[in-house]
Scaffold this active site. Structure first.
Site, short mmCIF file in Angstrom:
data_model
loop_
_atom_site.label_atom_id
_atom_site.label_comp_id
_atom_site.label_asym_id
_atom_site.label_seq_id
_atom_site.Cartn_x
_atom_site.Cartn_y
_atom_site.Cartn_z
CB CYS A 4 -0.92 0.01 1.22
SG CYS A 4 -1.78 1.58 1.39
CG HIS A 46 -4.53 -0.40 4.88
ND1 HIS A 46 -3.96 0.23 3.79
CD2 HIS A 46 -5.51 -1.19 4.39
CE1 HIS A 46 -4.56 -0.19 2.69
NE2 HIS A 46 -5.51 -1.07 3.03
CG ASN A 87 -12.30 10.21 -5.94
OD1 ASN A 87 -13.31 10.89 -6.13
ND2 ASN A 87 -11.09 10.63 -6.27
N GLY A 93 -13.92 6.51 -8.75
CA GLY A 93 -12.62 6.95 -9.26
C GLY A 93 -11.48 6.73 -8.29
CB THR A 95 -6.32 5.53 -8.38
OG1 THR A 95 -5.88 6.68 -7.67
CG2 THR A 95 -7.18 5.95 -9.56
CG HIS A 98 -4.18 4.07 3.13
ND1 HIS A 98 -3.23 3.38 3.86
CD2 HIS A 98 -4.56 5.10 3.92
CE1 HIS A 98 -3.04 3.96 5.02
NE2 HIS A 98 -3.85 5.03 5.09
CG HIS A 100 -6.99 9.13 -0.38
ND1 HIS A 100 -7.04 7.78 -0.68
CD2 HIS A 100 -7.27 9.77 -1.53
CE1 HIS A 100 -7.32 7.63 -1.97
NE2 HIS A 100 -7.48 8.83 -2.51
CG HIS A 102 -8.48 13.98 -3.20
ND1 HIS A 102 -7.41 13.87 -4.07
CD2 HIS A 102 -9.06 12.76 -3.17
CE1 HIS A 102 -7.36 12.63 -4.55
NE2 HIS A 102 -8.35 11.94 -4.02
P1 AMP Z 1 -7.83 8.60 -5.60
O1 AMP Z 1 -7.85 8.55 -7.10
O2 AMP Z 1 -8.97 9.35 -5.01
O3 AMP Z 1 -7.64 7.23 -5.02
O4 AMP Z 1 -6.58 9.48 -5.23
C1 AMP Z 1 -5.28 8.99 -5.15
C2 AMP Z 1 -4.36 10.18 -5.22
O5 AMP Z 1 -3.10 9.79 -4.74
C3 AMP Z 1 -4.16 10.72 -6.64
O6 AMP Z 1 -4.58 12.09 -6.69
C4 AMP Z 1 -2.66 10.58 -6.86
O7 AMP Z 1 -2.11 11.64 -7.58
C5 AMP Z 1 -2.14 10.52 -5.44
N1 AMP Z 1 -0.87 9.81 -5.27
C6 AMP Z 1 -0.54 8.58 -5.72
N2 AMP Z 1 0.70 8.25 -5.34
C7 AMP Z 1 1.17 9.29 -4.59
C8 AMP Z 1 2.39 9.56 -3.92
N3 AMP Z 1 3.41 8.68 -3.91
N4 AMP Z 1 2.52 10.74 -3.27
C9 AMP Z 1 1.51 11.63 -3.27
N5 AMP Z 1 0.33 11.44 -3.87
C10 AMP Z 1 0.16 10.29 -4.55
#
Ligand code: AMP
Length: 114
Positions: A4, A46, A87, A93, A95, A98, A100, A102
């Site tokens: 992760c 997590h 998301n 959406g 990706t 874990h 989070h 925004h």
């Molecule tokens: P989500 O698509 O809502 O799951 O958001 C995942 C976010 O994590 C995306 O905006 C990515 O740009 C961001 N992200 C992925 N890897 C990293 C990383 N190593 N450091 C900072 N942000 C990341």
């Protein structure tokens, strides 16, 4: 959690631009910003997504959102406004699996989202 990326950031195994940390949460800049100011607020523990929230998780999420509000105010993002995004799952959406939130600021956002 193995493999992760956000657990690895929390464990300092991979670098991130960290703005705030305490024993249970972390705030860092999104590596691929979609707004002039784009931060991620995560629990260190997590939790996969908003799909799986225990009673214990709900109070932690409350504290994370309180920190987000304080952080936004300290940086003046509350003056013009900001957007909080979570998301969940494929259609949402998500990706990184874990949990989070925004924090997006520094421009006007449209509605409905794409
Ligand atoms: P989500 O698509 O809502 O799951 O958001 C995942 C976010 O994590 C995306 O905006 C990515 O740009 C961001 N992200 C992925 N890897 C990293 C990383 N190593 N450091 C900072 N942000 C990341």
């Amino acid at each position: 959690m193995e493999n992760c990326i956000f657990c690895k950031i929390a464990e300092r195994k991979i670098p991130a631009n960290i703005l705030f940390e305490n024993e249970e949460m972390l705030v860092f800049r999104d590596v691929n910003p979609v707004a002039p100011e784009h931060f991620l607020f995560i629990p260190k523990r997590h939790i996969e997504s908003m799909d799986i929230i225990s009673g214990e998780d709900s109070s932690l999420i409350g504290r994370i959102l309180k920190k987000l509000s304080e952080f936004a105010n300290e940086n003046g993002y509350n003056k013009k406004g900001y957007r909080i995004v979570n998301n969940m799952g494929e259609d949402g959406g998500q990706t990184v699996f874990h949990l989070h939130f925004h924090l997006l600021a520094g421009r006007q956002f449209s509605w409905p989202p794409g």
